[in-house]
Design an enzyme around this catalytic site. Structure first.
Site, mmCIF file in Angstrom:
data_model
loop_
_atom_site.group_PDB
_atom_site.id
_atom_site.type_symbol
_atom_site.label_atom_id
_atom_site.label_comp_id
_atom_site.label_asym_id
_atom_site.label_seq_id
_atom_site.Cartn_x
_atom_site.Cartn_y
_atom_site.Cartn_z
ATOM 1 N N LYS A 76 3.457 6.475 4.336
ATOM 2 C CA LYS A 76 2.403 5.203 4.520
ATOM 3 C C LYS A 76 2.244 4.733 5.971
ATOM 4 O O LYS A 76 1.803 3.718 6.018
ATOM 5 C CB LYS A 76 3.430 4.263 3.562
ATOM 6 C CG LYS A 76 3.645 4.508 2.430
ATOM 7 C CD LYS A 76 4.567 3.627 1.770
ATOM 8 C CE LYS A 76 5.208 4.217 0.428
ATOM 9 N NZ LYS A 76 6.352 3.111 -0.183
ATOM 10 N N ARG B 216 13.852 -3.056 -8.990
ATOM 11 C CA ARG B 216 11.987 -3.079 -8.913
ATOM 12 C C ARG B 216 11.365 -3.016 -10.168
ATOM 13 O O ARG B 216 12.161 -2.712 -11.321
ATOM 14 C CB ARG B 216 11.504 -1.762 -8.242
ATOM 15 C CG ARG B 216 12.201 -1.520 -6.952
ATOM 16 C CD ARG B 216 12.243 -2.493 -5.753
ATOM 17 N NE ARG B 216 10.858 -2.722 -5.677
ATOM 18 C CZ ARG B 216 9.877 -2.051 -4.741
ATOM 19 N NH1 ARG B 216 10.433 -1.066 -4.163
ATOM 20 N NH2 ARG B 216 8.657 -2.562 -4.696
ATOM 21 N N PRO C 104 0.843 -0.976 0.027
ATOM 22 C CA PRO C 104 -0.053 0.065 0.061
ATOM 23 C C PRO C 104 0.864 1.275 0.013
ATOM 24 O O PRO C 104 1.729 1.394 0.787
ATOM 25 C CB PRO C 104 -0.823 -0.231 1.193
ATOM 26 C CG PRO C 104 -0.687 -1.733 1.634
ATOM 27 C CD PRO C 104 0.610 -2.003 1.169
ATOM 28 N N GLU C 105 0.523 2.098 -0.841
ATOM 29 C CA GLU C 105 1.319 3.650 -1.032
ATOM 30 C C GLU C 105 0.245 4.551 -0.409
ATOM 31 O O GLU C 105 -0.861 4.128 0.118
ATOM 32 C CB GLU C 105 1.903 3.686 -2.369
ATOM 33 C CG GLU C 105 2.391 2.581 -2.986
ATOM 34 C CD GLU C 105 2.876 2.702 -4.309
ATOM 35 O OE1 GLU C 105 3.072 3.812 -4.800
ATOM 36 O OE2 GLU C 105 3.014 1.908 -5.174
#
Length: 292
Positions: free
Chosen positions: A58, A275, A2-3
């Site tokens: 976050k 990434r 979750p960002e």
DNA sequence: AACTACTCCTGGAGGC
DNA sequence: TGCCTCCAGGAGTAGT
């Protein structure tokens, strides 16, 4: 996982269902997920009332009565679901596995908070990286300070000047890792970094020092427009690395081999700074100097 | 100071 | 079906 947009949406939903509730009891099945640096324990939460929910980057923070606080960080795979006494979902958010709506507790539900009205908040985390801190309220700011978080990108103080002042110290850093660095700006993760770079018509490999004034302004604006769009219109839905087929957002992340929404060129996926990174090779030509 | 590599974990997808 | 490898919405730490 979750960002910022996911955590902010979750905060808004939980605010409506949790403020005013008092903790009844808490079950902890995986003790390492509950961090108690000052020696408080889950037993100390019993009877405490949830006064306020707020967010920093976050981190999701619950201010409680009697000077206590709970701080959540969902990391890659944390999920929170609040269900009423009769099992109806009232609020949910975070990582989409296990699927929302699935029976709870799941085998990866490691902490369960029971409230005075019989409702239950489930913390489920298939990768066990998420954390929840139990702290005196005075311990919250030091915890956040430890992360050395950059500014909140949706707050008024995140001006172009403030952004420039921070980013110019990273001349050699490519944009992708720069945006993922929570010390530059708080709250951006892997999905929104790709979306912001696409919106800016820059590339993941563009070095900060190669940004001209116009490019820097585009990047700053894109951070705000992409994140606020996601908070307002609904967060990105990425399941097993793939973007939702029924929505046009996110536009590039999770859309390998799908047409770029701007020019139709196939979206490319590469590994960048470790990434998975998605971009349009036509709109975002990676060899070309940035800016212009 | 600025990187990279590795670490913490599990599970789902895809290759064979 | 089974086995294998790879990868994943984060971030701290150690090493170069």
């Amino acid at each position: 996982m979750p960002e910022l947009p996911e955590v902010e949406s979750l905060r808004r939903d939980l605010e409506a269902t949790l403020v005013g509730r008092r903790f009844a009891s808490i079950d902890v099945r995986l003790p390492k997920q509950v961090v108690t640096p000052t020696g408080l324990s889950v037993a100390d939460l019993a009877g405490k009332r949830i006064e306020r929910l707020w967010r920093r980057a976050k981190f999701l923070i619950f201010d409680l009565s009697d000077g206590l606080a709970l701080v959540f960080h969902l990391r890659l795979a944390g999920q929170l679901v609040h269900r009423s006494a009769d099992g109806q979902t009232m609020a949910e958010g975070g990582h989409p596995v296990p699927a929302f709506g699935a029976p709870l507790p799941h085998r990866s539900t490691h902490v369960t908070f029971h409230f005075d009205d019989g409702s239950v908040l489930y913390l489920t985390d298939i990768r066990q990286f998420g954390r929840v801190w139990i702290l005196p309220e005075s311990g919250v700011q030091p915890l956040l300070d430890q992360a050395k978080l950059g500014p909140e990108p949706l707050d008024p103080e995140f001006t172009l000047e403030a952004f420039r002042e921070r980013i110019v110290r990273r001349q050699k850093m490519p944009l992708k890792p720069a945006l993922l660095d929570q010390k530059l700006v708080g709250g951006i993760g892997n999905i929104y970094a790709d979306e912001i770079i696409f919106e800016s018509r820059l590339t993941p490999a563009t070095r900060v020092g190669d940004l001209d004034e116009a490019a820097l302004a585009r990047l700053h604006a894109a951070i705000q427009t992409v994140l606020s769009f996601a908070v307002r219109e609904g967060v990105a839905e990425i399941l097993n690395g793939k973007a939702s087929a029924t929505r046009d957002f996110p536009r590039v992340h999770g859309r390998k081999d799908q047409p770029c929404p701007t020019c139709g060129t196939s979206i490319v996926k590469i590994q960048f700074a470790g990434r998975g990174t998605y971009y349009c090779p036509s709109c975002q030509p990676i060899q070309q100097p940035a800016g212009v």
